[in-house]
Design an enzyme around this catalytic site. Structure first.
Site, PDB file in Angstrom:
ATOM      1  N   LYS A  32       0.787  -1.259  -0.068  1.00  0.00           N
ATOM      2  CA  LYS A  32      -0.005   0.060  -0.147  1.00  0.00           C
ATOM      3  C   LYS A  32       0.808   1.131  -0.185  1.00  0.00           C
ATOM      4  O   LYS A  32       1.800   1.354   0.397  1.00  0.00           O
ATOM      5  CB  LYS A  32      -0.899   0.025   1.031  1.00  0.00           C
ATOM      6  CG  LYS A  32      -1.899  -1.277   1.096  1.00  0.00           C
ATOM      7  CD  LYS A  32      -2.990  -0.943  -0.128  1.00  0.00           C
ATOM      8  CE  LYS A  32      -3.571  -2.522  -0.390  1.00  0.00           C
ATOM      9  NZ  LYS A  32      -4.628  -3.279   0.470  1.00  0.00           N
TER      10      LYS A  32
HETATM   11  C1  PLP Z   1      -5.344  -4.349   1.078  1.00  0.00           C
HETATM   12  C2  PLP Z   1      -6.992  -4.091   0.940  1.00  0.00           C
HETATM   13  C3  PLP Z   1      -7.660  -4.452   2.282  1.00  0.00           C
HETATM   14  C4  PLP Z   1      -7.302  -5.262   3.341  1.00  0.00           C
HETATM   15  O1  PLP Z   1      -6.191  -4.779   4.001  1.00  0.00           O
HETATM   16  P1  PLP Z   1      -5.180  -5.677   4.792  1.00  0.00           P
HETATM   17  O2  PLP Z   1      -4.242  -4.658   5.569  1.00  0.00           O
HETATM   18  O3  PLP Z   1      -4.482  -6.714   3.862  1.00  0.00           O
HETATM   19  O4  PLP Z   1      -5.934  -6.442   5.581  1.00  0.00           O
HETATM   20  C5  PLP Z   1      -9.060  -4.274   1.915  1.00  0.00           C
HETATM   21  N1  PLP Z   1      -9.667  -3.608   0.891  1.00  0.00           N
HETATM   22  C6  PLP Z   1      -8.953  -3.320  -0.197  1.00  0.00           C
HETATM   23  C7  PLP Z   1      -9.707  -2.746  -1.292  1.00  0.00           C
HETATM   24  C8  PLP Z   1      -7.638  -3.846  -0.370  1.00  0.00           C
HETATM   25  O5  PLP Z   1      -6.774  -3.142  -1.418  1.00  0.00           O
END
Ligand code: PLP
Length: 379
Positions: free
Chosen positions: A182
């Site tokens: 991210k």
């Molecule tokens: C990455 C992601 C999540 C989940 O996040 P995690 O930290 O991996 O639990 C939820 N929604 C979207 C759209 C994502 O891309």
């Protein structure tokens, strides 16, 4: 050029230093670093309360619980998202009502939302796909009209701007993810932002077993050994080690964001005028900014290669790509449970999209190489 990975993390020396400090400090789990991270992150985005948690998934789970979602409640949500957005709805007993997306932004289509509202509808879950904001004015208006809660999955939307403010500066509950790929990462982690103080306190309690305030410091010099369980909560807290990675990253978040804007522009410059390609667009709202978490291209029906062929050819050239996302209504569990769901735009988009390498340390040479390979494939 040998190869370009889909993603390469950018960990600065400052991050190493901050993590090192925590490891030497004698306190490695939830403590002062988490507090500092919560404060700086929420202040930066214009919110008043941040609760750091162990993942974006945990953030969503707690957001759904404090929004009062429970068994039998219908929740309008895009199928075009990561599975955790939907999985957590199942864990609170809610019924996901899959909604189609707008073909330009690839976020929820407000017209289709309204078609799916029933007397059982309790909430709308918005996903700001790839880092572009959904049409929040229209969605908030619908929510007001039908008395629905709005929860924002902002996993892609760190530093996304919508009509003059950051995503997070709103009266909705907003959930961020700090997963490794991210735009801001703590390796694993997440954050819930809310401007409602009571709600924030409840989220914090839920993230720590439902244990009364300040139990986290029960092993410190000033801590109390006594604790009280007010209700059964979860073990969703973030550690000071992870928070210190986040704090280090916050120091160059603006820089990293600016780089992403440049990278997107450089890709667009090189991929423009390819008749078989749709390029991702800038936000269609005024005073708004894309966060460019993903750079997702789409093949037109006229293209002579399929998306699969494109992925394989790029792979042979050493270029990593990915597909965001396989729609949830096409996944085994949801396909079996919710039969005959048709989402024409979601399905069409899914069949033709491809995410290119997008990270703040990608070089102009790498963008050049990727763009040339794509031009070659589409010739
Ligand atoms: C990455 C992601 C999540 C989940 O996040 P995690 O930290 O991996 O639990 C939820 N929604 C979207 C759209 C994502 O891309």
């Amino acid at each position: 050029m040998k190869s370009v990975p889909f993603y390469r993390p950018n960990i600065s020396e400052d991050v190493f230093r901050q993590v090192n400090d925590v490891l030497h400090s004698g306190w490695i789990t939830t403590g002062t670093k988490v507090k500092e991270f919560e404060y700086k992150f929420s202040a930066m985005l214009g919110s008043t309360n941040g609760i750091a948690v162990s993942s974006g998934t945990a953030a969503l789970h707690l957001a759904y619980i404090v929004s009062g979602l429970k068994k039998g409640d219908e929740v309008i949500v895009p199928s075009f998202t990561f599975c955790s957005t939907i999985n957590m709805l199942i864990h609170v007993g809610a019924i996901p009502v899959f909604c189609d997306i707008d073909e330009q932004t690839l976020c929820l289509d407000p017209l289709d939302i309204e078609h799916r509202i029933t007397p059982k509808t309790k909430a709308i879950v918005v996903v700001h796909y790839a880092g572009i904001s959904a049409d929040m004015d229209k969605i908030n208006e619908l929510a007001k009209k039908y008395h629905l809660k709005v929860i924002e999955d902002a996993a892609h939307a760190f530093m996304t701007k919508y009509k003059g403010h950051y995503i997070g500066n709103t009266n909705n509950i907003v959930c961020f993810s700090f997963y490794a790929t991210k735009n801001l990462t703590t390796a694993e982690g997440g954050m819930v932002l809310t401007k409602n103080k009571k709600q924030a306190e409840r989220i914090r309690l839920l993230s720590m077993h439902g244990m009364s305030k300040n139990s986290w410091n029960r092993y410190t010099k000033d801590g109390q050994w006594k604790y009280d369980v007010l209700f059964p909560g979860f073990k969703y807290n973030l550690t000071d080690i992870h928070a210190s990675i986040g704090l280090g990253q916050l120091n160059y978040a603006q820089n990293s964001h600016t780089k992403r804007l440049t990278i997107a522009a450089e890709y667009k410059k090189r991929l423009v005028n390819l008749p078989d390609l749709f390029l991702p667009e800038d936000p269609p709202y005024k005073d708004s900014e894309h966060a460019w978490h993903l750079f997702t291209i789409r093949l037109k029906d006229t293209a002579r290669v399929t998306r699969e062929e494109m992925i394989n050819k790029l792979k042979s050239a050493g270029i990593g790509t990915s597909v965001h996302f396989i729609p949830n209504h096409m996944q085994s569990y949801y396909r079996k449970r919710f039969k005959k769901i048709k989402l024409p735009i979601t399905e069409k988009v899914y069949g033709s999209i491809l995410s290119l390498p997008m990270f703040d340390t990608i070089t102009i040479n790498e963008i050049d190489y990727i763009s040339k390979e794509i031009r070659k494939i589409l010739k």
